[in-house]
Motif scaffolding. Structure first.
Motif, PDB file in Angstrom:
ATOM      1  N   SER A   1       0.832  -1.196  -0.048  1.00  0.00           N
ATOM      2  CA  SER A   1      -0.029  -0.037   0.023  1.00  0.00           C
ATOM      3  C   SER A   1       0.881   1.158  -0.150  1.00  0.00           C
ATOM      4  O   SER A   1       1.794   1.473   0.695  1.00  0.00           O
ATOM      5  CB  SER A   1      -0.995  -0.072   1.040  1.00  0.00           C
ATOM      6  OG  SER A   1      -1.829  -0.930   1.045  1.00  0.00           O
ATOM      7  N   THR A   2       0.566   2.041  -0.859  1.00  0.00           N
ATOM      8  CA  THR A   2       1.297   3.286  -0.982  1.00  0.00           C
ATOM      9  C   THR A   2       0.921   4.559  -0.117  1.00  0.00           C
ATOM     10  O   THR A   2      -0.209   4.311   0.416  1.00  0.00           O
ATOM     11  CB  THR A   2       1.336   3.927  -2.526  1.00  0.00           C
ATOM     12  OG1 THR A   2       0.119   4.684  -2.670  1.00  0.00           O
ATOM     13  CG2 THR A   2       1.607   2.625  -3.347  1.00  0.00           C
TER      14      THR A   2
ATOM     15  N   GLN B   1      -3.386   4.004  -2.436  1.00  0.00           N
ATOM     16  CA  GLN B   1      -3.556   2.868  -3.343  1.00  0.00           C
ATOM     17  C   GLN B   1      -2.521   1.444  -3.204  1.00  0.00           C
ATOM     18  O   GLN B   1      -1.514   1.653  -2.356  1.00  0.00           O
ATOM     19  CB  GLN B   1      -3.388   3.545  -4.750  1.00  0.00           C
ATOM     20  CG  GLN B   1      -4.422   4.678  -4.981  1.00  0.00           C
ATOM     21  CD  GLN B   1      -4.242   4.965  -6.625  1.00  0.00           C
ATOM     22  OE1 GLN B   1      -5.245   5.577  -6.949  1.00  0.00           O
ATOM     23  NE2 GLN B   1      -3.143   4.652  -7.026  1.00  0.00           N
ATOM     24  N   ASN B   2      -2.837   0.739  -3.712  1.00  0.00           N
ATOM     25  CA  ASN B   2      -1.977  -0.518  -3.768  1.00  0.00           C
ATOM     26  C   ASN B   2      -1.141  -0.570  -4.848  1.00  0.00           C
ATOM     27  O   ASN B   2      -1.671  -0.006  -6.073  1.00  0.00           O
ATOM     28  CB  ASN B   2      -2.875  -1.693  -3.726  1.00  0.00           C
ATOM     29  CG  ASN B   2      -3.430  -2.080  -2.568  1.00  0.00           C
ATOM     30  OD1 ASN B   2      -3.165  -1.512  -1.443  1.00  0.00           O
ATOM     31  ND2 ASN B   2      -4.568  -2.603  -2.343  1.00  0.00           N
TER      32      ASN B   2
ATOM     33  N   GLU C   1      -4.669  -5.839  -6.363  1.00  0.00           N
ATOM     34  CA  GLU C   1      -4.866  -7.187  -5.635  1.00  0.00           C
ATOM     35  C   GLU C   1      -5.130  -8.276  -6.368  1.00  0.00           C
ATOM     36  O   GLU C   1      -5.061  -9.400  -6.073  1.00  0.00           O
ATOM     37  CB  GLU C   1      -5.695  -6.528  -4.365  1.00  0.00           C
ATOM     38  CG  GLU C   1      -7.042  -6.142  -4.677  1.00  0.00           C
ATOM     39  CD  GLU C   1      -7.042  -4.589  -4.717  1.00  0.00           C
ATOM     40  OE1 GLU C   1      -8.207  -4.041  -4.429  1.00  0.00           O
ATOM     41  OE2 GLU C   1      -5.858  -4.099  -5.085  1.00  0.00           O
TER      42      GLU C   1
ATOM     43  N   ALA D   1      -5.946  -7.631  -0.105  1.00  0.00           N
ATOM     44  CA  ALA D   1      -6.225  -6.427   0.266  1.00  0.00           C
ATOM     45  C   ALA D   1      -6.276  -6.049   1.707  1.00  0.00           C
ATOM     46  O   ALA D   1      -5.637  -5.033   2.160  1.00  0.00           O
ATOM     47  CB  ALA D   1      -7.425  -5.682  -0.630  1.00  0.00           C
TER      48      ALA D   1
ATOM     49  N   ARG E   1      -3.360  -4.168   4.271  1.00  0.00           N
ATOM     50  CA  ARG E   1      -3.901  -2.999   4.982  1.00  0.00           C
ATOM     51  C   ARG E   1      -3.667  -3.129   6.488  1.00  0.00           C
ATOM     52  O   ARG E   1      -3.420  -2.117   7.221  1.00  0.00           O
ATOM     53  CB  ARG E   1      -5.490  -2.811   4.612  1.00  0.00           C
ATOM     54  CG  ARG E   1      -5.982  -1.555   5.164  1.00  0.00           C
ATOM     55  CD  ARG E   1      -7.268  -1.267   4.498  1.00  0.00           C
ATOM     56  NE  ARG E   1      -8.276  -2.194   4.647  1.00  0.00           N
ATOM     57  CZ  ARG E   1      -8.618  -2.885   3.549  1.00  0.00           C
ATOM     58  NH1 ARG E   1      -8.399  -2.402   2.388  1.00  0.00           N
ATOM     59  NH2 ARG E   1      -9.721  -3.897   3.793  1.00  0.00           N
TER      60      ARG E   1
END
Length: 219
Positions: free
Chosen positions: A22-23, A27-28, A186, A213, A217
């Motif tokens: 995760s940035t 976002q991923n 994802e 996801a 997280r």
């Protein structure tokens, strides 16, 4: 389900994995992790417009190995990744929220820019590498258009692209109301674990991709 960033992403019997994290933008981001005879563990990923990166493993990504692919196939696909990476300096790849569903890399590993305002996200870049190699991971046409959240995402990304001079306001406006099939990071990462010998449809990856996801997280 996923290996942690402090674990080695590849083993002696596995040359390919997908990495995901995760940035700070919420976002991923997904990348190809590979190794071949002449390299250590490497990362290949599409970061932004004409900014595709190939570098040594950096310990940032959770990872999922391609355990169901024959090791020889993994090794030859890793060699293909090297060909793609070797073309990046003189073959910059555009960013785009719309993905031309054709194979967009030639047999020499060079990206074919069709000049149609299509490009790649981090996720479609990886899908295209595998598809162009002759190994489509997902049944792309089974993905629904304009899922919940996709419209907000495309609006945000088009705004970024205008702000960074990737698109003109007129070009962004022409794409604004277009329907889109969004392939989420994802969902692509899930393919590493689930793929066996045929493209995976939308329903086949949803439970696993949501678990990925949730895991990144929470970690």
């Amino acid at each position: 389900m996923l290996k942690r960033p402090d674990e080695a992403p590849l083993t002696d019997d596995c040359s390919l994995a997908f990495g995901i994290f995760s940035t700070h933008h919420g976002q991923n981001h997904v990348a190809l992790i590979y190794k071949c005879e002449d390299s250590g563990t490497m990362l290949l990923h599409h970061a932004w417009h004409r900014d595709t990166r190939n570098h040594e493993w950096d310990g940032k990504y959770y990872s999922a190995q391609f355990k169901n692919l024959d090791i020889e196939l993994q090794e030859t696909l890793a060699d293909w990744a090297v060909d793609v990476a070797g073309r990046l300096t003189d073959n910059a790849i555009p960013y785009g929220v719309f993905y031309n569903l054709k194979a967009n890399f030639g047999s020499d590993g060079k990206y074919i820019d069709r000049g149609d305002a299509n490009g790649h996200t981090c996720a479609t870049f990886l899908l295209d590498i595998f598809c162009s190699y002759g190994l489509p991971l997902l049944d792309l046409w089974s993905w629904p258009q304009d899922r919940e959240g996709d419209r907000q995402w495309i609006q945000k990304m088009l705004g970024y692209m205008v702000d960074h001079n990737v698109l003109t306001p007129a070009e962004a406006g022409a794409q604004y109301f277009s329907k889109i099939r969004r392939f989420r990071p994802e969902e692509v990462a899930a393919a590493a674990t689930l793929y066996v010998d045929a493209p995976l449809n939308f329903e086949a990856v949803q439970e696993h991709s949501q678990a990925i996801a949730d895991q990144i997280r929470l970690l």
